[in-house]
Design an enzyme around this catalytic site. Structure first.
Site, PDB file in Angstrom:
ATOM      1  N   CYS A 147      -5.848  -1.579 -12.427  1.00 21.31           N
ATOM      2  CA  CYS A 147      -4.689  -1.305 -13.276  1.00 21.31           C
ATOM      3  C   CYS A 147      -5.008  -1.348 -14.767  1.00 21.31           C
ATOM      4  CB  CYS A 147      -3.588  -2.300 -12.969  1.00 21.31           C
ATOM      5  SG  CYS A 147      -3.032  -2.152 -11.276  1.00 21.31           S
ATOM      6  N   PHE A 198       2.077   0.942  -4.816  1.00 24.84           N
ATOM      7  CA  PHE A 198       1.259   1.943  -5.522  1.00 24.84           C
ATOM      8  C   PHE A 198       1.731   3.374  -5.279  1.00 24.84           C
ATOM      9  CE2 PHE A 198      -1.531  -1.774  -5.346  1.00 24.84           C
ATOM     10  CZ  PHE A 198      -1.808  -1.882  -6.695  1.00 24.84           C
ATOM     11  N   HIS A 288       1.662  -2.479 -18.895  1.00 27.34           N
ATOM     12  CA  HIS A 288       1.415  -1.854 -17.595  1.00 27.34           C
ATOM     13  C   HIS A 288       2.260  -2.600 -16.556  1.00 27.34           C
ATOM     14  CE1 HIS A 288      -0.752  -0.206 -14.134  1.00 27.34           C
ATOM     15  NE2 HIS A 288      -0.541  -1.400 -13.624  1.00 27.34           N
ATOM     16  N   ASN A 321       3.441   1.730  -9.277  1.00 26.17           N
ATOM     17  CA  ASN A 321       2.227   1.379 -10.038  1.00 26.17           C
ATOM     18  C   ASN A 321       1.144   2.404  -9.692  1.00 26.17           C
ATOM     19  OD1 ASN A 321      -0.208   0.292 -10.907  1.00 26.17           O
ATOM     20  ND2 ASN A 321       0.250  -1.796 -10.241  1.00 26.17           N
TER      21      ASN A 321
HETATM   22  N1  CAA Z   1       0.646 -11.280  -0.892  1.00 25.33           N
HETATM   23  C1  CAA Z   1       1.318 -11.496   0.261  1.00 25.33           C
HETATM   24  N2  CAA Z   1       2.663 -11.620   0.328  1.00 25.33           N
HETATM   25  C2  CAA Z   1       3.351 -11.545  -0.822  1.00 25.33           C
HETATM   26  C3  CAA Z   1       2.717 -11.328  -2.071  1.00 25.33           C
HETATM   27  C4  CAA Z   1       1.296 -11.186  -2.069  1.00 25.33           C
HETATM   28  N3  CAA Z   1       0.609 -10.918  -3.213  1.00 25.33           N
HETATM   29  N4  CAA Z   1       3.659 -11.308  -3.012  1.00 25.33           N
HETATM   30  C5  CAA Z   1       4.856 -11.487  -2.397  1.00 25.33           C
HETATM   31  N5  CAA Z   1       4.659 -11.634  -1.074  1.00 25.33           N
HETATM   32  C6  CAA Z   1       5.668 -11.798  -0.037  1.00 25.33           C
HETATM   33  C7  CAA Z   1       6.383 -13.150  -0.083  1.00 25.33           C
HETATM   34  O1  CAA Z   1       5.661 -14.120   0.620  1.00 25.33           O
HETATM   35  C8  CAA Z   1       7.731 -12.841   0.603  1.00 25.33           C
HETATM   36  O2  CAA Z   1       7.615 -12.881   2.014  1.00 25.33           O
HETATM   37  P1  CAA Z   1       8.922 -13.351   2.898  1.00 25.33           P
HETATM   38  O3  CAA Z   1      10.004 -12.365   2.610  1.00 25.33           O
HETATM   39  O4  CAA Z   1       8.449 -13.274   4.289  1.00 25.33           O
HETATM   40  O5  CAA Z   1       9.254 -14.727   2.430  1.00 25.33           O
HETATM   41  C9  CAA Z   1       7.967 -11.382   0.229  1.00 25.33           C
HETATM   42  O6  CAA Z   1       6.722 -10.853  -0.272  1.00 25.33           O
HETATM   43  C10 CAA Z   1       9.011 -11.238  -0.844  1.00 25.33           C
HETATM   44  O7  CAA Z   1       8.646 -12.151  -1.867  1.00 25.33           O
HETATM   45  P2  CAA Z   1       9.755 -12.910  -2.704  1.00 25.33           P
HETATM   46  O8  CAA Z   1      10.966 -13.145  -1.864  1.00 25.33           O
HETATM   47  O9  CAA Z   1       9.147 -14.101  -3.368  1.00 25.33           O
HETATM   48  O10 CAA Z   1      10.172 -11.785  -3.745  1.00 25.33           O
HETATM   49  P3  CAA Z   1       9.584 -11.468  -5.143  1.00 25.33           P
HETATM   50  O11 CAA Z   1      10.701 -11.593  -6.104  1.00 25.33           O
HETATM   51  O12 CAA Z   1       8.332 -12.195  -5.443  1.00 25.33           O
HETATM   52  O13 CAA Z   1       9.254  -9.888  -4.991  1.00 25.33           O
HETATM   53  C11 CAA Z   1       7.245  -8.561  -5.013  1.00 25.33           C
HETATM   54  C12 CAA Z   1       8.184  -9.440  -4.186  1.00 25.33           C
HETATM   55  C13 CAA Z   1       8.017  -7.303  -5.436  1.00 25.33           C
HETATM   56  C14 CAA Z   1       6.046  -8.169  -4.170  1.00 25.33           C
HETATM   57  C15 CAA Z   1       6.805  -9.350  -6.271  1.00 25.33           C
HETATM   58  O14 CAA Z   1       6.254 -10.595  -5.847  1.00 25.33           O
HETATM   59  C16 CAA Z   1       5.788  -8.641  -7.111  1.00 25.33           C
HETATM   60  O15 CAA Z   1       6.133  -7.731  -7.877  1.00 25.33           O
HETATM   61  N6  CAA Z   1       4.551  -9.095  -7.077  1.00 25.33           N
HETATM   62  C17 CAA Z   1       3.511  -8.653  -7.960  1.00 25.33           C
HETATM   63  C18 CAA Z   1       2.645  -7.733  -7.261  1.00 25.33           C
HETATM   64  C19 CAA Z   1       1.335  -7.734  -7.952  1.00 25.33           C
HETATM   65  O16 CAA Z   1       0.570  -8.679  -7.869  1.00 25.33           O
HETATM   66  N7  CAA Z   1       1.058  -6.665  -8.681  1.00 25.33           N
HETATM   67  C20 CAA Z   1      -0.171  -6.543  -9.355  1.00 25.33           C
HETATM   68  C21 CAA Z   1      -1.020  -5.633  -8.623  1.00 25.33           C
HETATM   69  S1  CAA Z   1      -2.660  -5.816  -9.122  1.00 25.33           S
HETATM   70  C22 CAA Z   1      -2.754  -5.190 -10.644  1.00 25.33           C
HETATM   71  O17 CAA Z   1      -1.815  -4.811 -11.256  1.00 25.33           O
HETATM   72  C23 CAA Z   1      -4.104  -5.133 -11.237  1.00 25.33           C
HETATM   73  C24 CAA Z   1      -5.042  -4.150 -10.624  1.00 25.33           C
HETATM   74  O18 CAA Z   1      -6.122  -4.027 -11.105  1.00 25.33           O
HETATM   75  C25 CAA Z   1      -4.703  -3.302  -9.494  1.00 25.33           C
END
Ligand code: CAA
Length: 376
Positions: A147, A198, A288, A321
């Site tokens: 990213c 993504f 981002h 993303n």
């Molecule tokens: N791995 C596994 N499970 C995950 C997770 C992860 N990274 N993040 C969230 N979850 C799961 C939670 O355990 C939860 O499961 P249950 O419903 O069974 O309890 C479910 O997702 C929903 O989570 P929440 O209820 O806590 O909700 P939230 O408000 O956190 O929203 C989300 C979920 C939309 C995924 C949010 O956590 C989010 O936006 N996360 C960020 C994602 C991320 O890391 N993005 C970056 C990508 S990497 C990058 O940008 C850099 C690159 O170089 C690619």
């Protein structure tokens, strides 16, 4: 930055239909528990729709994409071989048209794409040919920066432009997620999140110094660029090539890591250019959108008012993303917002461009809004 262009594939996927689509296409409709989990993630993702190059027909035509016991890297690269340079060229063509000078005036080309990981010459050569760039154009190919790839490529473009008189650097980032696409795996819940997050797209910009009056209309002055690495976080986000494509791993600790570290990174970036870090709401923010929780973490850690990340949230909502390509969409959205609100007030505003990648690498650039480019 003299021009910005973006493009996406035609195939649009609505987030509220995605879990049903994904479990049907991967033939895992019987895994109701995981489908419900994906629906919960989709609802919280802040994403309304995304564009994907891969289709149901394409996946069914290649069973190896869903069978981890079969090698599929070649299939995935084959599927993207034409799509990647064509998508990149579409975004670059828009940037060149906006710029107002002929493609032959481009002196340097930087292409960033994971889809060129397995061979050389890479997508940069195809992009140069599709755009009709000069054989003398100086090409640089970047791969697997995740990213942060867009911010990183812009940082390189700034250096090239400042160190080569008259240079005009075309930067293009393009990612097509079929390299990572796979069926649900109960041991890899992060993959389930990745499938909901993504999208595919390409972003392009033209960078140069000493704009030619009456032709070139600068949008942002790229004042100062920096990169910080968060120590001990090398396993938090990883991209690895395997026989099954690109394996994408991301830990759920990332939003917390961002909350704990981002403020100090920014203090270190703003201080050398004389910007105070006690009035972060006085800056514009081109962040981002790694995911909704990442944007929430920026807001919390930096004490940003609601609305400061509106451009990033809108891009996340409308496109998902798109790895390194996303930042060009955010900058373009910012440019439009600057034009549609009070241009006099916004012109001259200082801001920050921000992106995270494997490392964890934090790419930051101080920007100065100097104009809004040509009319769309
Ligand atoms: N791995 C596994 N499970 C995950 C997770 C992860 N990274 N993040 C969230 N979850 C799961 C939670 O355990 C939860 O499961 P249950 O419903 O069974 O309890 C479910 O997702 C929903 O989570 P929440 O209820 O806590 O909700 P939230 O408000 O956190 O929203 C989300 C979920 C939309 C995924 C949010 O956590 C989010 O936006 N996360 C960020 C994602 C991320 O890391 N993005 C970056 C990508 S990497 C990058 O940008 C850099 C690159 O170089 C690619």
């Amino acid at each position: 930055m003299l021009a910005i262009g973006t493009s996406n594939p035609m195939n649009c996927v609505r987030q509220n239909e995605y879990a049903d689509w994904y479990f049907r296409v991967t033939k895992r409709d019987h895994l109701g528990k995981w489908k419900d989990k994906m629906k919960r993630i989709c609802e919280k993702s802040g994403i309304r729709k995304r564009y994907l190059h891969h289709t149901e027909k394409m996946i069914h035509g290649h069973p190896e994409l869903l069978d981890p016991t079969l090698p599929s890297l070649r299939t995935r690269l084959g599927i993207t071989e034409d799509a990647v340079p064509e998508l990149a060229a579409a975004a670059a063509t828009k940037a060149i048209a906006q710029w107002g000078r002929p493609a032959g005036d481009i002196t340097h080309l930087i292409v960033n794409s994971a889809n060129s990981v397995a061979g050389s010459p890479g997508a940069d050569l195809r992009v140069a040919a599709l755009l009709g760039l000069q054989p003398s154009v100086q090409r640089t190919m970047l791969c697997l920066h995740g990213c942060s790839g867009g911010c990183l490529a812009l940082r390189l473009a700034k250096d090239l432009a400042e160190n080569n008189i008259g240079a005009r650097v075309l930067v293009v980032c393009v990612e097509v997620f079929v390299l990572c696409f796979r069926g649900p795996d109960a041991t890899r819940l992060d993959e389930l999140v990745a499938m909901t997050l993504f999208g595919d797209g390409a972003g392009a910009a033209i960078v140069g110094t000493g704009p030619v009056n009456a032709v070139e209309r600068p949008i942002f002055h790229m004042v100062s660029a920096s990169q910080a690495t968060l120590p001990g976080t090398e396993n938090v986000v990883e991209l690895k090539i395997s026989e099954n494509g690109v394996d994408f791993e991301m830990s759920s600790v990332l939003p917390k890591l961002v909350r704990e570290n981002i403020k100090q990174c920014l203090v270190n970036t703003l201080a050398p250019v004389g910007l105070a870090s006690d009035d972060l709401n006085g800056l514009f923010w081109a962040a981002h959108p790694g995911g909704r929780a990442i944007l929430d973490s920026y807001e919390t850690a930096l004490g940003l008012e609601p609305g400061k990340l509106a451009a990033s949230r809108r891009v996340l909502s409308e496109y998902g993303n798109m790895f390194g390509a996303t930042i060009f969409f955010v900058l373009d959205e910012m440019r439009r917002r600057h034009r549609s609100c009070n241009e006099e007030r916004e012109k001259g505003e200082w801001g920050v461009m921000l992106g995270l990648g494997p490392g964890i690498s934090v790419e930051m650039m101080v920007l100065h809004a100097v104009g809004t480019g040509v009319e769309d």
